[in-house]
Design a protein around this motif. Structure first.
Motif, short mmCIF file in Angstrom:
data_model
loop_
_atom_site.label_atom_id
_atom_site.label_comp_id
_atom_site.label_asym_id
_atom_site.label_seq_id
_atom_site.Cartn_x
_atom_site.Cartn_y
_atom_site.Cartn_z
N GLN A 87 40.89 76.29 63.95
CA GLN A 87 40.11 75.32 64.72
C GLN A 87 40.66 73.93 64.44
O GLN A 87 40.98 73.59 63.30
CB GLN A 87 38.63 75.38 64.33
CG GLN A 87 37.97 76.71 64.66
CD GLN A 87 36.53 76.77 64.19
OE1 GLN A 87 36.22 76.40 63.05
NE2 GLN A 87 35.64 77.22 65.07
N ALA A 88 40.75 73.12 65.49
CA ALA A 88 41.27 71.77 65.34
C ALA A 88 40.59 70.85 66.34
O ALA A 88 40.04 71.29 67.35
CB ALA A 88 42.78 71.75 65.54
N PRO A 124 37.76 74.50 82.98
CA PRO A 124 39.08 73.87 82.81
C PRO A 124 39.98 74.68 81.87
O PRO A 124 39.50 75.37 80.97
CB PRO A 124 38.74 72.51 82.20
CG PRO A 124 37.34 72.24 82.62
CD PRO A 124 36.66 73.58 82.64
N VAL A 125 41.29 74.55 82.12
CA VAL A 125 42.27 75.34 81.37
C VAL A 125 43.31 74.42 80.75
O VAL A 125 43.78 73.48 81.40
CB VAL A 125 42.96 76.37 82.29
CG1 VAL A 125 44.10 77.08 81.56
CG2 VAL A 125 41.95 77.38 82.82
N TYR A 198 38.35 74.29 73.90
CA TYR A 198 39.24 75.23 74.58
C TYR A 198 39.59 76.35 73.61
O TYR A 198 40.06 76.10 72.49
CB TYR A 198 40.50 74.52 75.05
CG TYR A 198 40.23 73.53 76.18
CD1 TYR A 198 40.52 73.86 77.50
CD2 TYR A 198 39.68 72.29 75.91
CE1 TYR A 198 40.25 72.98 78.53
CE2 TYR A 198 39.41 71.39 76.94
CZ TYR A 198 39.70 71.75 78.25
OH TYR A 198 39.43 70.87 79.27
N ASN A 199 39.38 77.58 74.06
CA ASN A 199 39.61 78.76 73.22
C ASN A 199 40.66 79.66 73.85
O ASN A 199 40.77 79.76 75.08
CB ASN A 199 38.33 79.55 73.04
CG ASN A 199 37.29 78.78 72.25
OD1 ASN A 199 37.50 78.48 71.08
ND2 ASN A 199 36.17 78.44 72.88
N GLY A 200 41.41 80.32 72.99
CA GLY A 200 42.40 81.27 73.48
C GLY A 200 42.95 82.12 72.36
O GLY A 200 42.67 81.88 71.18
N ILE A 215 42.62 80.71 68.62
CA ILE A 215 42.79 79.25 68.54
C ILE A 215 41.63 78.58 69.25
O ILE A 215 41.27 78.95 70.37
CB ILE A 215 44.12 78.82 69.19
CG1 ILE A 215 45.31 79.39 68.43
CG2 ILE A 215 44.22 77.29 69.27
CD1 ILE A 215 46.65 79.14 69.11
N SER A 216 41.06 77.57 68.61
CA SER A 216 39.97 76.80 69.21
C SER A 216 40.27 75.32 69.03
O SER A 216 40.40 74.84 67.89
CB SER A 216 38.63 77.14 68.55
OG SER A 216 37.58 76.40 69.14
#
Length: 604
Positions: A87-88, A124-125, A198-200, A215-216
């Motif tokens: 996370q960042a 949103p992406v 944003y997460n992925g 990743i967040s």
């Protein structure tokens, strides 16, 4: 210890043996008498803990996020709390960095990373094209990790140590059994993205195994300007000849200039401000593997008058400016080491060498002629106002003598000096770069700013800490710019950007400097851990500046309290430090939390 080493060797040859069989065979092997060599070979060390820890590792793929502030050894089981989530928090336009470690007691084949878009729950992406990955290559160092006593005298240090540093693009790679491969991930947050979380996922696959990482990224409302607009004055000395030398191309050929464009792009992307140029041949007494040639050819004509050829100077300055490095030009130097000057004799066609001591009649005559010609040339190019004549680490007597000649010639000249703090130079220098530890106090720096002067600082092969050698804890690279902010400096200088040793891609050692002292970028314009951590600190410096400016106009009590907390925290960077790595990491974590909270409050 011999028994342990023997056990490791036997296990690597016969992995199916039981522990009891390995122990017995190790005792037998250890009792054998080997012939003694007549010399001690140079071993490469890349582990500091008990290598038998690999025997306790479970088979298969091991993957975890790890700190970018520390180093992880090539053949050592990583000392990390395994986590698959990172996370960042960052601003629009900011770069965030993460580190993933891949390791196994077994050989892993065809390891590859598959990136996915990061998606906000509202739609949103953040496109995956904003995520870049590089595997981290290990290079040879002449000091071990986190050494407290590195010096310019490296001759007593015959051992070699593997340190992770150089970035290399990849599609897939293999991980030999009982080794570690770091992978550096950089996320460039788009400037136009909608704030939010944003997460992925990031898949790690290899033959027979796979893993999933999450990743967040929280994108805050604040906007980081493009590097060209940063106020931080980054000055990394360049030597364009080294790029031609390493790549075996003719200097200033089209091939050379194409290589330089990529080479300079990395510097521009970190907000580089100074273009390093040379008016004399080999100003630093031939102390590089590829010496710095003059960019301005001095030619003594048959009637003993002078003419000057600027075509290389002009080409390089234009190349740098096209890359976005266009705030300052430094011309080195009126005071080369040893006072050695070279010129071309038009009558004989030979290069001639003479010693012109600053203040001597020969010096005054030659430099007055040069300065008159140079001033006209710079005015025609529109570069005079951003040009500095650079003097580096010379004695007070020589420095003052050179300054007197320059000032007597024209008050339009700007002068920069890198070296110890001398009060008598204060009012004479438009730009003063102090050696860390030989600096003025904060009030003197404020006084210079009030007079319209700029002040920066530098480190070199000293001090041992803080520094950005390949064996330095990476967090120290980020610390450097927090120190600059605390001291009121305009930026930071480092020799050098690219003064490569013989084989920099594999061996960072230099004959006379600690490993990594003389370069921060690798051949091919490739970045590294040290360069990215330095860049992180520069971004912090810019964020501190922007947050302070915005907060100064806010009546909000919480914001004022947070600014006070930030200023109080900055003061701790001016205190005496033992540079304990864990303490510095804790300071950096606190720094980030204060800025994140302040950024959120200003956006309300």
């Amino acid at each position: 210890m011999k028994k342990i080493l023997a056990a490791i060797i036997i296990y690597s040859l016969f992995p199916t043996l039981t522990n009891a069989q390995i122990e017995k065979a190790a005792i037998d092997l250890n009792n054998l008498q080997a012939p003694q060599p007549h010399y001690l070979p140079e071993y490469i060390f890349d582990s500091t803990t008990d290598a038998t820890r690999w025997l306790d590792e479970k088979h298969g793929l091991k993957v975890s996020f790890a700190s970018t502030d520390r180093h992880y050894f090539r053949t050592e089981v990583p000392d990390v709390k395994e986590t698959t989530t990172w996370q960042a928090v960052g601003w629009k336009g900011e770069r965030l960095n993460a580190l993933v470690l891949v390791w196994s007691p077994d050989t892993l084949e065809q390891v590859r990373f598959i990136i996915h878009d990061l998606v906000n729950s509202r739609g949103p992406v953040m496109d995956k094209k904003n995520i870049q990955m590089n595997m981290v290559r290990y290079v040879v160092s002449n000091y071990p990790y986190n050494t407290p006593n590195a010096t310019c005298d490296v001759s007593p240090y015959k051992k070699a140590y593997l340190m992770p540093d150089r970035f290399e693009a990849f599609e897939q790679f293999a991980v030999p059994g009982r080794t570690v491969r770091p992978v550096w991930i950089s996320i460039d947050i788009p400037s136009a993205i909608v704030p939010g979380v944003y997460n992925g996922n990031l898949e790690v696959r290899c033959k027979n195994y796979n893993a999933l990482l999450h990743i967040s990224v929280k994108v805050q409302q604040e906007q980081l300007p493009a590097p060209h607009e940063w106020k931080y004055r980054l000055d990394l000395w360049q030597n364009p000849w080294v790029v031609a030398w390493y790549n075996h191309v003719r200097p200033w050929s089209e091939e050379h200039k194409m290589l330089l464009k990529k080479h300079l792009a990395l510097y521009a992307g970190a907000g580089g401000k100074y273009i390093t140029t040379y008016a004399v041949h080999s100003p630093w007494a031939d102390n590089s593997y590829m010496i710095e040639e003059t960019m301005i050819q001095w030619i003594r004509k048959k009637d003993s008058s002078w003419k000057f050829d600027y075509h290389i100077f002009d080409e390089y300055v234009r190349l740098a400016m096209e890359a976005g490095i266009d705030k300052a030009i430094t011309i080195y130097t009126p005071v080369p080491w040893g006072n050695r000057f070279r010129y071309l004799d038009e009558t004989t066609g030979d290069y001639m060498y003479e010693e012109w001591a600053p203040g001597s009649e020969a010096f005054k005559k030659a430099w007055n002629a040069f300065l008159s010609h140079l001033q006209i040339h710079l005015q025609k190019q529109g570069w005079l106002d951003k040009t500095y004549l650079g003097i580096n680490e010379n004695t007070m007597e020589q420095t003052l003598a050179a300054i007197r000649v320059i000032r007597a010639h024209s008050k339009k000249w700007k002068i920069t000096y890198a070296g110890d703090w001398h009060p008598e130079l204060d009012t004479l220098l438009n730009d003063y770069c102090f050696l860390y530890g030989k600096e003025p106090d904060v009030n003197a720096v404020k006084g210079r700013a009030a007079r319209g002067f700029t002040s920066t600082y530098y480190i070199c092969c000293n001090p041992p800490k803080p520094n950005d050698f390949v064996f330095s804890p990476p967090v120290e690279g980020r610390w450097l710019s927090w120190y600059a902010a605390a001291h009121g400096y305009n930026g930071f200088l480092r020799w050098a950007y690219d003064a490569w040793p013989a084989d920099p891609s594999r061996d960072a050692r230099h004959a006379i400097w600690p490993a990594g002292d003389c370069f921060l970028v690798y051949p091919g314009g490739n970045s590294c851990i040290r360069f990215e951590k330095l860049r992180e600190g520069i971004v912090d410096y810019e964020k501190i500046r922007i947050l302070k400016e915005k907060a100064s106009a806010s009546p909000d009590k919480k914001i004022k309290n947070l600014i006070k907390e930030l200023n109080d925290h900055l003061q701790t960077f001016l205190l005496e430090h033992d540079f304990n790595t864990e303490k510095i990491i804790a300071d950096m974590d606190k720094s980030k939390k204060i800025m994140e909270e302040l950024s959120d409050e200003l956006a309300r």
